[in-house]
Design an enzyme around this catalytic site. Structure first.
Site, mmCIF file in Angstrom:
data_model
loop_
_atom_site.group_PDB
_atom_site.id
_atom_site.type_symbol
_atom_site.label_atom_id
_atom_site.label_comp_id
_atom_site.label_asym_id
_atom_site.label_seq_id
_atom_site.Cartn_x
_atom_site.Cartn_y
_atom_site.Cartn_z
ATOM 1 N N LYS A 170 3.538 -1.547 -7.816
ATOM 2 C CA LYS A 170 1.993 -1.718 -8.305
ATOM 3 C C LYS A 170 2.241 -1.173 -9.947
ATOM 4 O O LYS A 170 2.739 -0.298 -10.189
ATOM 5 C CB LYS A 170 1.325 -1.042 -7.502
ATOM 6 N N SER B 299 -7.392 -1.503 -4.107
ATOM 7 C CA SER B 299 -7.014 -1.903 -5.407
ATOM 8 C C SER B 299 -5.537 -2.206 -5.639
ATOM 9 O O SER B 299 -5.230 -3.108 -6.559
ATOM 10 C CB SER B 299 -6.841 -0.512 -6.305
ATOM 11 N N SER C 110 -6.529 2.109 -0.739
ATOM 12 C CA SER C 110 -6.231 0.887 -1.597
ATOM 13 C C SER C 110 -4.900 0.389 -1.092
ATOM 14 O O SER C 110 -4.500 -0.585 -1.725
ATOM 15 C CB SER C 110 -5.831 1.519 -2.964
HETATM 16 N N1 GLN Z 1 -11.499 1.505 -3.377
HETATM 17 C C1 GLN Z 1 -11.401 2.760 -3.429
HETATM 18 C C2 GLN Z 1 -12.013 3.117 -4.744
HETATM 19 O O1 GLN Z 1 -12.604 2.096 -5.550
HETATM 20 C C3 GLN Z 1 -10.209 3.304 -3.247
HETATM 21 C C4 GLN Z 1 -9.285 3.144 -4.411
HETATM 22 C C5 GLN Z 1 -7.820 3.512 -3.964
HETATM 23 O O2 GLN Z 1 -7.511 3.974 -3.003
HETATM 24 N N2 GLN Z 1 -7.197 3.659 -5.256
HETATM 25 O O3 GLN Z 1 -11.907 4.063 -5.269
#
Ligand code: GLN
Length: 474
Positions: A79, A154, A178
């Site tokens: 990532k 994400s 994420s």
């Molecule tokens: N979707 C969650 C957020 O927007 C989790 C993001 C993540 O785990 N980096 O914060």
């Protein structure tokens, strides 16, 4: 999608028996990238030449009869929030566009030491903030099962890269879901280890008391070996846990499973997901598991607590992107203050800006106690209750996500609050620091996959992986 290889074991068998070599393996994945990446936008950069050179060196090493690293044959994508020396890392943000890492993340060092081949850098939501991978400054990522849909976020690029067979496994990061939410949307295994299990050194910080590196893979065995290689103390991250990771399978006879009626009856939960998860629980019970409803009184507090604390930490962590140290600097500014303001305004996307402002607000003198301190206290209650349940039960089981993958640009999900609710089942594990996994067990009648989530006690990844393996083979 038919995949050429499902697991590292399969690749290593083929390599050792001389059926194939590393160069052929890498070529296969590069071909898949060539075929799919333009449409899916999972890889932001592919290290094709470098990967072929590494493959060639490994082939020679094998031929010379030398000892091979444990990840020999593993092609992996990382990532775009993980530092790889001499390679770009941008957090999918304009503010870091063209920024190059000057050191390796600890996890990257450990992968390379074991002969993994890093294939490229994977797209994601900007600074890992989002649930749909639409917040990338470099364009949205598409779900390979239906390119009109999001892959989740994400770590959307990491999930899609594995889903579309563009690499065998991928690294993501998980602050609130994420890794697991995109795994659920893309039909792959997503493991979020305990907080502190893997060093965060070289991971671009979002919310430091929540962030952890996780894996996306086809199989549990690959999640296990990657964890095994990356886990362990690191002098560069004082929050890494010191107790040694013990890589022996941990069988659970007649597992005790807790589920939360409040989760199962939540109005946002898709009825078919509810039905399948209930059936799943029934099946486990008939096979000898003890399955019990447990009252978890904080369901409605999970998402607000998560967003108060993570935005606060983000506003502090992201202060370093100011145009002065590194990254984008505005050419329009005529004073230093204007330089800061314009650099950030020009190069930071809408969602990240929203979170910086929210975080700054909850930390501001007049609101600190009402929001930040209070949310810290609620986090403690949530964590204590979660740990208490996990001391009485082996696992907590929930759906990973309340819905299957939604359309790109979906009207109702455009509003940030509904988007935040996509994390309702995943943030608990991060608030409590416990490990969790999403297993790709289900197919919805709408044609999209979805996963089931298991949480286990702190540092008990072994139990999670062993039981997860059983469920995958079922
Ligand atoms: N979707 C969650 C957020 O927007 C989790 C993001 C993540 O785990 N980096 O914060």
């Amino acid at each position: 999608m038919e995949k050429k290889y499902q697991s590292l074991n399969q690749i290593q068998d083929a390599l050792r028996s001389g059926q194939t070599n590393c160069k052929e393996v890498v070529s296969h994945y590069l071909e898949q990238i060539e075929l799919h990446n333009e449409e899916l936008n999972a890889f932001l950069e592919v290290y094709a030449t470098e990967a072929m050179l590494m493959a060639d060196a490994l082939d020679q090493k094998l031929e010379a009869g030398q000892k091979m690293g444990r990840l020999f044959g593993m092609t992996i994508g990382i990532k775009d929030v993980i530092c790889y020396k001499g390679h770009k890392v941008t957090a999918a943000s304009r503010i870091l566009e063209n920024f190059e890492s000057i050191y390796n993340a600890t996890c990257v060092d450990r992968l390379l030491q074991e002969d993994a081949i890093i294939l490229g850098r994977l797209n994601c939501d900007e600074f890992a903030m989002g649930s749909s991978s639409e917040n990338s400054a470099f364009g949205p990522i598409r779900n390979a099962d239906d390119p009109s849909k999001v892959p989740g976020g994400s770590s959307g690029g990491s999930a899609v890269a594995v889903q579309a067979d563009m690499c065998l496994a991928a690294l993501g990061s998980d602050t609130g879901g994420s890794v697991r939410q995109p795994a659920s949307f893309c039909n792959v295994v997503g493991l979020k280890p305990s907080y502190g299990r893997i060093s965060r050194h070289g991971l671009i910080a979002y919310a430091s008391s929540f962030d952890i590196i996780g894996t996306l893979s086809n199989t549990i065995e690959d999640a296990r070996i990657l964890l095994d290689v990356m886990a362990g103390p690191d002098d560069f991250d004082s929050t890494t846990i010191q107790n040694k990771w013990n890589n022996t399978a941990k069988q659970v006879e007649a597992p005790k499973i807790a589920y939360f009626p409040a989760v199962m009856n939540h109005q946002g939960l898709d009825p078919e997901i509810k039905e399948k998860v209930e059936e799943f629980l029934g099946r486990q019970e008939s096979k000898g598991a003890i399955v019990e409803p447990v009252d978890f009184p904080y369901l409605d507090y999970l998402v607000p607590t998560y967003y108060i604390l993570t935005t606060a930490e983000a506003s502090s962590n992201l202060a370093r992107y100011d145009g002065a140290h590194y990254g984008h600097r505005s050419s329009q500014a005529s004073s230093i203050e204007e330089m800061y303001r314009l650099s950030r305004t020009e190069a930071i996307g809408e969602e990240v800006r929203r979170r910086i402002m929210l975080g700054t607000f909850v930390l501001s003198a007049g609101h600190y106690d009402a929001y930040f301190t209070k949310a810290q206290k609620v986090r403690r209650l949530i964590a204590d209750k979660t740990l208490e349940i996990l001391s009485q039960y082996d696992f907590i089981v929930t759906p990973t996500t309340p819905t299957t993958a939604f359309p790109i640009d979906a009207g109702e999900y455009r509003d940030p609050i509904s988007m935040y609710l996509a994390d309702i089942y995943t943030v608990q594990a991060n608030l409590a620091g416990v490990p969790a996994i999403s297993l790709p067990l289900f197919q919805h009648s709408n044609g999209m996959p979805f996963g089931i989530q298991l949480l286990s006690g702190k540092f008990d990844e072994q139990k999670l992986l062993t039981y997860g393996q059983e469920l995958m083979l079922d």
